[in-house]
Motif scaffolding. Structure first.
Motif, short mmCIF file in Angstrom:
data_model
loop_
_atom_site.label_atom_id
_atom_site.label_comp_id
_atom_site.label_asym_id
_atom_site.label_seq_id
_atom_site.Cartn_x
_atom_site.Cartn_y
_atom_site.Cartn_z
N SER A 16 -29.50 68.21 94.06
CA SER A 16 -31.14 68.16 93.51
C SER A 16 -32.19 67.97 92.59
O SER A 16 -31.60 67.45 91.58
CB SER A 16 -30.45 69.76 93.36
OG SER A 16 -29.26 70.54 94.05
N SER A 17 -33.38 68.26 92.05
CA SER A 17 -34.44 67.67 91.01
C SER A 17 -34.73 68.56 91.33
O SER A 17 -35.55 69.29 91.64
CB SER A 17 -34.41 66.13 91.69
OG SER A 17 -35.63 66.01 93.05
N HIS A 18 -35.36 68.72 89.77
CA HIS A 18 -36.96 69.58 89.95
C HIS A 18 -38.01 68.68 90.31
O HIS A 18 -38.42 67.63 90.22
CB HIS A 18 -38.03 69.15 88.02
CG HIS A 18 -38.80 70.27 87.38
ND1 HIS A 18 -39.25 69.85 87.37
CD2 HIS A 18 -38.21 71.65 86.59
CE1 HIS A 18 -40.16 70.91 87.44
NE2 HIS A 18 -39.24 71.66 86.68
N TYR A 19 -38.60 69.83 90.78
CA TYR A 19 -39.76 69.34 91.98
C TYR A 19 -41.11 68.95 91.17
O TYR A 19 -41.55 67.37 91.63
CB TYR A 19 -40.50 70.60 92.88
CG TYR A 19 -41.35 71.73 91.84
CD1 TYR A 19 -42.85 71.39 92.03
CD2 TYR A 19 -40.97 72.63 91.00
CE1 TYR A 19 -42.92 72.61 91.30
CE2 TYR A 19 -41.37 73.29 89.95
CZ TYR A 19 -43.23 73.22 90.24
OH TYR A 19 -44.29 74.14 89.11
N LEU A 20 -40.92 68.69 89.55
CA LEU A 20 -42.51 67.96 88.87
C LEU A 20 -42.09 66.85 88.98
O LEU A 20 -42.21 65.58 88.32
CB LEU A 20 -42.66 68.83 88.37
CG LEU A 20 -44.32 70.13 88.50
CD1 LEU A 20 -44.40 71.08 87.61
CD2 LEU A 20 -44.82 69.58 89.74
N THR A 21 -41.10 67.03 87.88
CA THR A 21 -40.56 65.64 86.79
C THR A 21 -39.51 64.70 88.02
O THR A 21 -38.88 63.76 87.13
CB THR A 21 -39.61 66.29 85.81
OG1 THR A 21 -38.19 67.35 85.55
CG2 THR A 21 -40.55 67.10 84.45
N GLN A 22 -38.61 65.54 89.03
CA GLN A 22 -37.45 64.60 89.20
C GLN A 22 -36.66 64.80 88.60
O GLN A 22 -35.50 63.76 89.28
CB GLN A 22 -38.77 63.33 89.83
CG GLN A 22 -39.82 63.16 90.70
CD GLN A 22 -39.90 64.45 91.69
OE1 GLN A 22 -38.43 64.61 92.69
NE2 GLN A 22 -40.10 65.18 92.36
N GLU A 23 -36.42 65.22 87.56
CA GLU A 23 -34.95 64.83 86.88
C GLU A 23 -33.98 65.85 87.64
O GLU A 23 -34.51 67.25 88.35
CB GLU A 23 -35.52 65.81 85.73
CG GLU A 23 -34.21 65.96 84.43
CD GLU A 23 -34.35 66.57 83.30
OE1 GLU A 23 -33.40 66.52 82.61
OE2 GLU A 23 -35.66 66.75 83.25
N LYS A 24 -32.88 64.90 87.89
CA LYS A 24 -31.89 65.50 88.23
C LYS A 24 -31.45 67.16 87.41
O LYS A 24 -31.35 66.43 86.36
CB LYS A 24 -30.83 64.63 88.46
CG LYS A 24 -30.65 63.19 89.69
CD LYS A 24 -30.62 63.63 90.30
CE LYS A 24 -31.09 62.78 91.66
NZ LYS A 24 -31.02 62.71 92.88
N ILE A 25 -30.34 67.76 88.50
CA ILE A 25 -29.90 69.10 88.00
C ILE A 25 -28.40 68.89 87.25
O ILE A 25 -27.86 68.15 86.68
CB ILE A 25 -29.35 69.78 88.94
CG1 ILE A 25 -29.07 72.11 89.27
CG2 ILE A 25 -28.66 69.36 89.94
CD1 ILE A 25 -28.62 72.47 89.88
N PRO A 26 -28.67 69.38 85.92
CA PRO A 26 -28.01 69.07 85.03
C PRO A 26 -26.13 69.97 85.61
O PRO A 26 -25.89 70.59 86.51
CB PRO A 26 -27.95 70.17 83.40
CG PRO A 26 -29.14 70.37 84.23
CD PRO A 26 -29.87 70.15 85.07
#
Length: 183
Positions: A16-26
């Motif tokens: 899982s990651s944010h579709y725009l930022t690729q930041e991992k799910i917290p």
């Protein structure tokens, strides 16, 4: 059985990651997702039991002559009330709706075997808890699963394959534990 990996923190984080930022799910969100996993499980499993019992009832009529005496809607509603504890819109009157007409699996190949859906979850949880719960990414056990279970396909009796993989008779303890109702 492979669905079990989607409920482990490492896999949820990995997948899982944010579709725009690729930041991992917290991790706090992962924890919340896992805690919510079993919301509505009780009614879901009662619904599955209802479908399974109705399926068996419709496919186990003692003789063809008795089929004309069965009112499918009433049987469906009666079992629904008995199993789930939910009354229909008319209270005690069982002559309402045609829920059985929305149950596509009734004649779609399960034919007195719908119970297998819930039963497969029991086996799946038994395999996961027994072999993968402690270390879901254990490569040796993953290869053993691939070889013993997947690689054989339908060439051996499924129960024999399951027993070989588990190293014992299967049981429902893990399923009940997962639901939080184990004794």
């Amino acid at each position: 059985m492979l669905e079990n990996w989607c409920w482990t923190p490492n896999q949820l984080t990995s997948l899982s990651s944010h579709y725009l930022t690729q930041e991992k799910i917290p991790i706090s969100l992962v924890d919340t997702i896992i805690k919510a996993k079993h919301v509505n499980d009780a009614i879901f499993n009662l619904r599955q039991l209802h479908f399974a019992f109705f399926d068996m009832r419709m496919h186990n009529i003692a003789s063809p002559g008795l089929a004309d005496q069965i009112e499918p809607a009433i049987e469906y509603n009666k079992l629904r009330t008995e199993i789930s504890g939910l009354d229909g819109p008319e209270g005690g009157d069982l002559e309402y709706g045609n829920g059985q007409a929305t149950f596509g699996h009734l004649m779609g190949g399960y034919d007195a075997g719908y119970y297998g859906y819930l039963w497969s979850q029991v086996f799946s949880m038994d395999m996961f808890y027994t072999v993968f719960r402690v270390d879901p990414m254990n490569g040796a056990e993953g290869r053993r699963y691939r070889h013993v279970v997947l690689g054989r396909g339908g060439s051996r009796d499924e129960m024999e394959v399951l027993k070989e993989f588990l190293g014992r008779e299967p049981n429902s303890r893990a399923f009940l534990e997962e639901l939080g109702i184990a004794a």
